[in-house]
Design a protein around this motif. Structure first.
Motif, mmCIF file in Angstrom:
data_model
loop_
_atom_site.group_PDB
_atom_site.id
_atom_site.type_symbol
_atom_site.label_atom_id
_atom_site.label_comp_id
_atom_site.label_asym_id
_atom_site.label_seq_id
_atom_site.Cartn_x
_atom_site.Cartn_y
_atom_site.Cartn_z
ATOM 1 N N THR A 16 -7.675 1.016 -5.672
ATOM 2 C CA THR A 16 -7.590 2.290 -4.933
ATOM 3 C C THR A 16 -8.972 2.758 -4.516
ATOM 4 N N TRP B 146 -2.411 -1.232 9.821
ATOM 5 C CA TRP B 146 -2.675 -2.519 9.162
ATOM 6 C C TRP B 146 -3.290 -3.537 10.105
ATOM 7 N N GLN C 14 -10.331 0.589 -1.725
ATOM 8 C CA GLN C 14 -9.663 0.895 -0.465
ATOM 9 C C GLN C 14 -10.207 2.202 0.121
ATOM 10 N N GLY D 108 0.816 -1.218 0.000
ATOM 11 C CA GLY D 108 0.000 0.000 0.000
ATOM 12 C C GLY D 108 0.842 1.256 0.000
ATOM 13 N N CYS E 198 -4.946 -2.665 4.847
ATOM 14 C CA CYS E 198 -4.750 -1.364 5.478
ATOM 15 C C CYS E 198 -6.108 -0.884 5.973
#
Lengths: 283, 87
Positions: free
Chosen positions: B17, A154, B20, A123, A161
């Motif tokens: 992305t 994490w 997340q 990440g 994450c």
């Protein structure tokens, strides 16, 4: 026929713009809860008294820069590593695992006996410089800091994450959990240290002064979390009042960059290591 | 790498992305006032147990006990268990 890998109505451009708008939304959501500053809430707390600390020991013996150190659990002994040694972080609840951070931008959890990679953490966009394990009562998480200016929290089991913070303006050299596990501090090449609260999901304090222009290399808390000790590349150690945001003391003694710093497990002293080849124990 | 694979990778990356960020955006948060109050009360509760804040009498602080600076041999004794020291 759908284009490669795309779902209906998706384009690279639309994904990017959704990412941008989500970033904006994150900022908005965090800002909504920013109803007060930590130091304002702390105004009612008694101010700290005068702070006196001196070098009590100087340990000479290394042949090169001191890079990293830690106290042993027996509270008497120190372990340090120099440019001619290795760096290892031991998991606090078992000594059979190692958690590492790498210049390849990832973190990894290894089983020592088998040499097997148990979990990897992707990440960061650049070298990961530091990490810290959450105090064992608060669960299986750790925080990492990197050259991408991000601090990331994490989940060790899933490799995911769970929170990321990007408010520093340069590399993050050091991260350390607040003793309760609800927050962590960071030290950066941008000459500031910062406090991030995990439940508020945002930065809650910045520890900086105009006169401090060199990077902070290493940070640690006193046992109660009231004091933050930070070693800097200008050879000094600054002691910060975590709640009020002010500097309590500045400690001189090292003759080169302070590269590492740790408070002893019983909280009676802290040790700093430096490129001047020495370690100092302060109390 | 063909341009087809490159664009697939970019898209896969962009999608990761977004996923997340969606996850991060949706977590539950508390007010800074509540978080600060908790940090502050943790400090206050533990002040008594923080030797660096309270100071402890010099006679009881192992780091402040006065003795002559240890020689390197003494420091080695202090750090290594006796089984690892050479005679």
């Amino acid at each position: 026929m759908a284009a490669d890998g795309l779902h209906e109505n998706e384009t690279l451009a639309s994904l990017k713009s959704e990412a941008e708008s989500l970033k904006g939304k994150l900022e908005e959501e965090r800002a909504k809860l920013h109803d007060v500053e930590l130091h304002q809430v702390a105004e009612r707390v008694e101010a700290l008294g005068q702070f006196v600390m001196k070098t009590r020991r100087t340990l000479k013996g290394h042949g090169n820069k001191v890079l990293c150190m830690d106290w042993c659990k027996d509270k008497r002994r120190l372990v340090s590593s120099s440019q001619d040694g290795k760096v290892i972080v031991w998991d606090s609840f078992t000594t059979n695992k190692i958690l590492t951070a790498s210049g390849d931008g990832t973190c990894a959890l290894w089983d020592v006996e088998s040499g097997q990679l148990l979990q990897s953490f992707h990440g960061h966009g650049a070298d990961v410089l530091c990490l810290d394990l959450a105090p064992s009562e608060t669960g299986n998480t750790f925080v990492s800091g990197g050259c991408d200016k991000k601090a990331m929290v994490w989940d060790m089991r899933s490799g995911q994450c769970v929170q990321a913070f990007e408010t520093h303006e340069s590399d993050i050299n050091s991260v350390r959990y607040y003793p309760s596990g609800d927050a962590f501090a960071s030290g950066s090449d941008d000459a500031t240290c910062r406090l991030y609260d995990l439940r508020a999901d945002r930065e809650v304090a910045i520890y900086s002064k105009e006169s401090i222009i060199f990077g902070a290399s290493s940070v640690d808390f006193s046992l109660s979390g009231r004091l933050l000790f930070a070693g800097y590349n200008d050879y000094t150690i600054n002691v910060w009042d975590v709640l009020k945001g002010s500097r309590v003391s500045i400690l001189f003694g090292h003759e080169n960059r302070v590269s590492t710093l740790r408070v002893s497990p019983d909280g009676t002293a802290f040790c700093s290591g430096s490129w001047d080849h020495t370690l100092r124990v302060w109390a | 790498m063909s341009s087809k694979t490159a664009s697939t990778n970019n898209i896969a990356q962009a999608r990761r992305t977004v996923q997340q960020l969606r996850m991060e955006a949706s977590i539950e948060r508390i007010n800074v006032s509540k978080a600060s109050a908790d940090l502050t009360s943790y400090c206050e509760e533990h002040t008594r147990n923080d030797p660096l804040l309270m100071g402890i009498p010099t006679s009881e602080n192992p780091s402040r006990i006065r003795r002559p600076a240890p020689s390197y041999r003494e420091v080695v004794k202090w750090i290594l268990p006796s089984s690892q020291q050479s005679k």
